[in-house]
Motif scaffolding. Structure first.
Motif, PDB file in Angstrom:
ATOM      1  N   ALA A 259       0.598  -1.393  -0.116  1.00  0.00           N
ATOM      2  CA  ALA A 259      -0.044   0.138   0.082  1.00  0.00           C
ATOM      3  C   ALA A 259       0.794   1.290   0.036  1.00  0.00           C
ATOM      4  N   ALA A 260       2.001   1.238   0.824  1.00  0.00           N
ATOM      5  CA  ALA A 260       2.587   2.360   0.687  1.00  0.00           C
ATOM      6  C   ALA A 260       3.565   2.699  -0.386  1.00  0.00           C
ATOM      7  N   SER A 261       3.753   1.774  -1.213  1.00  0.00           N
ATOM      8  CA  SER A 261       4.287   1.926  -2.686  1.00  0.00           C
ATOM      9  C   SER A 261       3.350   2.400  -3.520  1.00  0.00           C
ATOM     10  N   LEU A 262       2.077   1.879  -3.530  1.00  0.00           N
ATOM     11  CA  LEU A 262       1.062   2.434  -4.331  1.00  0.00           C
ATOM     12  C   LEU A 262       0.865   3.772  -4.096  1.00  0.00           C
ATOM     13  N   ASP A 263       0.585   3.948  -2.890  1.00  0.00           N
ATOM     14  CA  ASP A 263       0.366   5.576  -2.327  1.00  0.00           C
ATOM     15  C   ASP A 263       1.780   6.475  -2.683  1.00  0.00           C
ATOM     16  N   LYS A 264       2.826   5.901  -2.637  1.00  0.00           N
ATOM     17  CA  LYS A 264       3.929   6.841  -3.042  1.00  0.00           C
ATOM     18  C   LYS A 264       3.886   7.028  -4.331  1.00  0.00           C
ATOM     19  N   PHE A 265       3.438   6.035  -5.532  1.00  0.00           N
ATOM     20  CA  PHE A 265       3.502   6.280  -6.858  1.00  0.00           C
ATOM     21  C   PHE A 265       2.606   7.258  -7.291  1.00  0.00           C
ATOM     22  N   ALA A 266       1.249   7.263  -6.596  1.00  0.00           N
ATOM     23  CA  ALA A 266       0.087   7.940  -6.953  1.00  0.00           C
ATOM     24  C   ALA A 266       0.575   9.519  -6.641  1.00  0.00           C
ATOM     25  N   TYR A 267       1.156   9.555  -5.460  1.00  0.00           N
ATOM     26  CA  TYR A 267       1.653  10.876  -5.214  1.00  0.00           C
ATOM     27  C   TYR A 267       2.589  11.636  -5.982  1.00  0.00           C
ATOM     28  N   ARG A 268       3.548  10.814  -6.652  1.00  0.00           N
ATOM     29  CA  ARG A 268       4.782  11.345  -7.312  1.00  0.00           C
ATOM     30  C   ARG A 268       4.361  11.771  -8.556  1.00  0.00           C
ATOM     31  N   VAL A 269       3.476  10.927  -9.322  1.00  0.00           N
ATOM     32  CA  VAL A 269       2.966  11.213 -10.660  1.00  0.00           C
ATOM     33  C   VAL A 269       1.998  12.569 -10.695  1.00  0.00           C
ATOM     34  N   ASN A 270       1.283  12.512  -9.466  1.00  0.00           N
ATOM     35  CA  ASN A 270       0.143  13.545  -9.529  1.00  0.00           C
ATOM     36  C   ASN A 270       0.814  14.830  -9.200  1.00  0.00           C
ATOM     37  N   ALA A 271       2.113  14.820  -8.412  1.00  0.00           N
ATOM     38  CA  ALA A 271       2.900  16.101  -8.089  1.00  0.00           C
ATOM     39  C   ALA A 271       3.886  16.430  -9.229  1.00  0.00           C
ATOM     40  N   ALA A 272       4.216  15.464 -10.133  1.00  0.00           N
ATOM     41  CA  ALA A 272       5.301  15.673 -11.106  1.00  0.00           C
ATOM     42  C   ALA A 272       4.437  16.509 -12.025  1.00  0.00           C
ATOM     43  N   VAL A 273       3.056  16.203 -12.473  1.00  0.00           N
ATOM     44  CA  VAL A 273       2.457  16.714 -13.496  1.00  0.00           C
ATOM     45  C   VAL A 273       1.421  17.909 -12.974  1.00  0.00           C
TER      46      VAL A 273
END
Length: 360
Positions: A259-273
């Motif tokens: 769950a932590a990895s999925l949470d981090k992935f979602a945050y990073r892509v949203n923050a990047a774009v």
């Protein structure tokens, strides 16, 4: 009919053929992804449950580094790395993937990715043929936007795979939604190729709409990550509390990243774009100034673009606030993506707007 007109009509037909061909290959990719999940081993995925239910004392007593000797040389084995959950309560390893850690499942997964790449090339060729047939950017109406959008989504996914990112878990939901998007495009949204109205005939079409499409593609991947995070987080919480999920939930959830990895992935892509989405709104305002003589007129499309911006800004702010990490922030991210979808489908189809003149 002139030769040029006949050539353009022929290219439009080729574009349609390529789009339908890509749908056929996407369908094969869908079945290959299903085979990956079905035939991947279910025996190797139990390590996640074991990690969740292991006594904390045993975990604390485990050595951080294992030392072994090989030919007189001391070798330090790299310890297993886990990702801390957003709430800071669980340390869980990522699952082995949809293939379950087996060669047979991995073979089906590789076939699925190869078919997805082939379908991407066919669809991208169809989009390019459409652009050549009308001699403009291939996103002047909802049909063209939808086909280009799904092409970019798959392109971003494949680019992440090429970069070595662990995102193959997104393959099945990605191909499924791309098929739905293309099915809607060729049935409900299809519009014959034509020239743009004067207000759209601007170089800002290339700048504003292309960035909007790219942002939407990345937001989509972030939304998939957030949805799977919510399911995986609930699964981990149930195991941690002593619950026993069903066999189907166990087979699916334990193959996914933590769950932590999925949470981090979602945050990073949203923050990047997000900065690019900000630029998209600014570019749209400049284009509106050129086309209509005003930068902001509270048109429905403008309002919902701003609402989407506010929603994603709220999500990023929530992630930076200790009390709004994890599930609460994920809910905000999904609301923000729903705003993006409504801005595209709802406003264009159900709301009177200056942006509706291009037709569906």
């Amino acid at each position: 009919m002139t030769l040029a007109a006949a050539t353009n009509e022929g290219l439009a037909e080729i574009s349609n053929y390529l789009i339908y061909s890509s749908m056929a290959v996407y369908t094969l990719a869908f079945f290959a992804h299903m085979a990956e999940w079905l035939f991947g081993s279910r025996s190797k995925v139990a390590r996640t449950a074991a990690a969740l239910t292991a006594p904390k004392e045993a975990a604390a007593a485990a050595p951080a580094v294992t030392v072994r000797t090989a030919g007189g040389t001391t070798v330090l084995d790299k310890p297993k790395v886990v990702t801390r959950a957003a709430a800071g309560t669980r340390d869980v390893p990522d699952g082995p993937g949809a293939h379950g850690g087996t060669e047979k499942g991995d073979l089906y997964g590789r076939i699925a990715v190869s078919l997805t790449a082939l379908a991407f090339l066919l669809e991208a060729s169809g989009v390019i043929a459409r652009a050549v047939s009308v001699q403009r950017a291939p996103w002047g109406n909802m049909y063209e936007f939808s086909t280009t959008f799904s092409t970019v989504v798959v392109g971003v996914y494949l680019a992440l795979l090429l970069a070595g990112k662990n995102v193959r878990w997104a393959g099945l939901p990605l191909v499924t939604t791309v098929l739905l998007d293309l099915g809607l495009a060729v049935t409900v949204l299809y519009t014959k190729s034509d020239q743009l109205v004067p207000a759209l005939d601007s170089y800002w079409l290339w700048i504003h709409v292309s960035t909007a499409i790219f942002c939407g593609a990345v937001f989509y991947l972030g939304a998939v990550g957030s949805i799977l995070y919510l399911f995986r987080d609930s699964y981990e919480a149930k195991l941690a509390s002593g619950g026993r999920p069903g066999r189907f939930a166990t087979s699916v959830m334990e193959r996914l990243p933590a769950a932590a990895s999925l949470d981090k992935f979602a945050y990073r892509v949203n923050a990047a774009v997000f900065p690019l989405w900000t630029f998209t709104i600014i570019a749209g305002a400049i284009w509106a100034g050129d086309a209509w003589g005003r930068y902001w007129g509270w048109d429905a499309k403008e309002v919902w673009s701003f609402i989407t911006w506010v929603a994603y800004a709220a999500y990023l702010h929530a992630r930076a606030t200790a009390g709004w990490k994890g599930r609460k922030a994920a809910y905000i991210a999904l609301v923000a993506f729903l705003c993006f979808l409504w801005n595209y489908y709802g406003v264009n189809m159900f709301v009177n707007s200056l942006h509706s003149y291009a037709g569906v």
